[in-house]
Scaffold this motif. Structure first.
Motif, PDB file in Angstrom:
ATOM      1  N   LEU A  40       0.823  -1.204   0.000  1.00 41.66           N
ATOM      2  CA  LEU A  40       0.000   0.000   0.000  1.00 41.66           C
ATOM      3  C   LEU A  40       0.861   1.259   0.000  1.00 41.66           C
ATOM      4  O   LEU A  40       0.618   2.198  -0.777  1.00 41.66           O
ATOM      5  N   LEU A  41       1.860   1.297   0.870  1.00 43.87           N
ATOM      6  CA  LEU A  41       2.719   2.477   0.939  1.00 43.87           C
ATOM      7  C   LEU A  41       3.581   2.603  -0.317  1.00 43.87           C
ATOM      8  O   LEU A  41       3.836   3.718  -0.794  1.00 43.87           O
ATOM      9  N   THR A  42       4.015   1.472  -0.853  1.00 45.11           N
ATOM     10  CA  THR A  42       4.827   1.512  -2.071  1.00 45.11           C
ATOM     11  C   THR A  42       4.028   2.055  -3.243  1.00 45.11           C
ATOM     12  O   THR A  42       4.533   2.867  -4.038  1.00 45.11           O
ATOM     13  N   VAL A  43       2.777   1.620  -3.363  1.00 43.78           N
ATOM     14  CA  VAL A  43       1.915   2.123  -4.443  1.00 43.78           C
ATOM     15  C   VAL A  43       1.689   3.620  -4.291  1.00 43.78           C
ATOM     16  O   VAL A  43       1.771   4.389  -5.274  1.00 43.78           O
ATOM     17  N   ALA A  44       1.416   4.067  -3.059  1.00 41.70           N
ATOM     18  CA  ALA A  44       1.160   5.494  -2.819  1.00 41.70           C
ATOM     19  C   ALA A  44       2.372   6.345  -3.184  1.00 41.70           C
ATOM     20  O   ALA A  44       2.258   7.343  -3.913  1.00 41.70           O
ATOM     21  N   VAL A  45       3.545   5.935  -2.709  1.00 41.89           N
ATOM     22  CA  VAL A  45       4.744   6.738  -2.988  1.00 41.89           C
ATOM     23  C   VAL A  45       5.146   6.639  -4.454  1.00 41.89           C
ATOM     24  O   VAL A  45       5.665   7.614  -5.025  1.00 41.89           O
ATOM     25  N   SER A  46       4.872   5.502  -5.093  1.00 37.77           N
ATOM     26  CA  SER A  46       5.193   5.355  -6.515  1.00 37.77           C
ATOM     27  C   SER A  46       4.333   6.286  -7.360  1.00 37.77           C
ATOM     28  O   SER A  46       4.833   6.931  -8.305  1.00 37.77           O
ATOM     29  N   ILE A  47       3.058   6.372  -7.025  1.00 40.03           N
ATOM     30  CA  ILE A  47       2.159   7.273  -7.769  1.00 40.03           C
ATOM     31  C   ILE A  47       2.597   8.716  -7.594  1.00 40.03           C
ATOM     32  O   ILE A  47       2.670   9.487  -8.562  1.00 40.03           O
ATOM     33  N   VAL A  48       2.898   9.086  -6.346  1.00 41.25           N
ATOM     34  CA  VAL A  48       3.320  10.463  -6.078  1.00 41.25           C
ATOM     35  C   VAL A  48       4.608  10.786  -6.833  1.00 41.25           C
ATOM     36  O   VAL A  48       4.732  11.839  -7.467  1.00 41.25           O
ATOM     37  N   CYS A  49       5.579   9.875  -6.781  1.00 44.11           N
ATOM     38  CA  CYS A  49       6.864  10.126  -7.433  1.00 44.11           C
ATOM     39  C   CYS A  49       6.722  10.183  -8.953  1.00 44.11           C
ATOM     40  O   CYS A  49       7.272  11.086  -9.605  1.00 44.11           O
ATOM     41  N   TYR A  50       5.968   9.244  -9.509  1.00 39.95           N
ATOM     42  CA  TYR A  50       5.831   9.195 -10.964  1.00 39.95           C
ATOM     43  C   TYR A  50       5.105  10.431 -11.496  1.00 39.95           C
ATOM     44  O   TYR A  50       5.597  11.119 -12.411  1.00 39.95           O
TER      45      TYR A  50
END
Length: 367
Positions: A40-50
């Motif tokens: 969950l946290l990886t998906v959230a930070v990946s979306i924000v970063c991308y």
């Protein structure tokens, strides 16, 4: 299990991989929801970063066109790097945190066996209050972003970055509360040792000293395990407070912007102050506990000297020697001790950084 049950809240909120449960054999600590929490946290930070990177590449001139835009960009990029570090720490040290929790259970069992402190019920009202405040503040930002989305018709990339950033910042807030728990635990156990020393006429001092040594070993283990996490959270606090204090002064057109920056500044300062204050209390309790142990040993050492065996005398000398040694400190990767002085130093650094930002802003306005 009461002193550890609060850790399950952090597991449910995806901040920790540790779960505590009561089994027929007693209290057990294990890893739980590892895949869910990390994913969950990886998906959230990946979306924000991308999306943040794409927006930066597409609107680079606008993003670096002013100091205000640059500090926003700096905030989001640093938060992304910090949450990646936290995710790596969560996975790498989850087994170590399980060992630490098992040590706390062993210490509590040793205290109960003395039959003086029968109940170790801890409500953790402060921790639960800080968790609730953090969630409420971050949810209010989420509501504000939804309002701005409908009011100004923001693009989906923009509000996805904003929503993801709320989750990232909430995770960082809750990590501070998570570390605060262990400081509160240590403080309470030092208080129990001092209480037992006051009852030493009915309690074996050797048993008390054994508990004290177990607490010292736990403290050293905490410092080695949480050092990296403490360091990145201090860095995040410094940058977040500096940026939001600067934005409070320069962004005065809309009242909601001022309120949001004030709230973010206050929640970061509050959590950081509570964190440093709690570890400062640990250092204070260590000094008091060592002093009480020395007094107790002296009174025993010089009582019935003729009846003492050689082993007893050697034990007293060994304990006195160990008490003369400096207790291990909880540090950020060995760089500095975590105490209130760090809060004051960071606060001074924030003011300095704000002055630097205003100097850059002055260059921006000059022809």
């Amino acid at each position: 299990m009461s002193h550890l049950s609060v850790l399950n809240i952090f597991n449910h909120l995806c901040v920790s991989l540790i779960f505590v449960e009561q089994s027929p054999k007693g209290v057990t600590v294990r890893r739980k929801n590892v895949f869910r929490n990390i994913l969950l946290l990886t998906v959230a930070v990946s979306i924000v970063c991308y999306l943040g990177l794409m927006r930066t590449f597409n609107h680079f001139r606008e993003m670096v066109g002013s100091v205000t835009e640059i500090v926003h960009l700096l905030k989001y990029s640093i938060n992304g790097q910090i949450i990646c570090t936290i995710l790596r720490w969560m996975y790498q040290y989850s087994d170590t945190v399980v060992e630490i929790c098992n040590k706390t259970i062993a210490i509590n069992d040793a205290v109960r066996r003395l039959h003086i402190v029968r109940e170790l019920v801890e409500r953790h009202a402060l921790l639960k209050l800080l968790i609730a405040v953090s969630i409420l503040v971050r949810c209010s930002f989420l509501g504000m972003h939804i309002y701005l989305q409908f009011r100004y018709g923001l693009s989906y990339e923009t509000y996805l970055v904003l929503h993801g950033s709320v989750l990232v910042e909430l995770t960082i807030d809750l990590q501070k509360v998570f570390l605060l728990y262990f400081a509160c635990y240590l403080t309470k156990r030092y208080e129990i040792v001092m209480f037992l020393l006051g009852k030493r006429d009915v309690v074996d001092v050797v048993a008390i000293y054994t508990i004290y040594e177990d607490i010292i070993a736990l403290k050293k283990h905490l410092s080695q395990t949480f050092g990296v996490l403490l360091l990145v959270l201090i860095l995040q606090t410094f940058l977040a407070c500096s940026i939001h204090a600067y934005l409070i002064i320069v962004q005065t057109v809309h009242s909601f912007e001022v309120c949001a920056n004030v709230a973010q500044l206050l929640i970061n300062l509050l959590l950081f102050y509570m964190l440093t204050y709690s570890y400062d209390c640990v250092a204070t309790k260590v000094g008091c506990c060592v002093s009480e142990l020395k007094n107790a040993l002296k009174s025993m050492q010089y009582t019935n000297i003729k009846k003492q065996t050689r082993d007893q005398k050697d034990f007293y000398d060994l304990v006195n020697l160990k008490l003369m040694m400096e207790s291990p400190k909880i540090t950020a990767c060995g760089l500095f001790e975590i105490n209130l002085q760090i809060f004051y130093n960071v606060f001074a650094a924030i003011i300095t950084y704000i002055v630097i930002l205003f100097q850059f802003r002055g260059f921006e306005k000059s022809p």
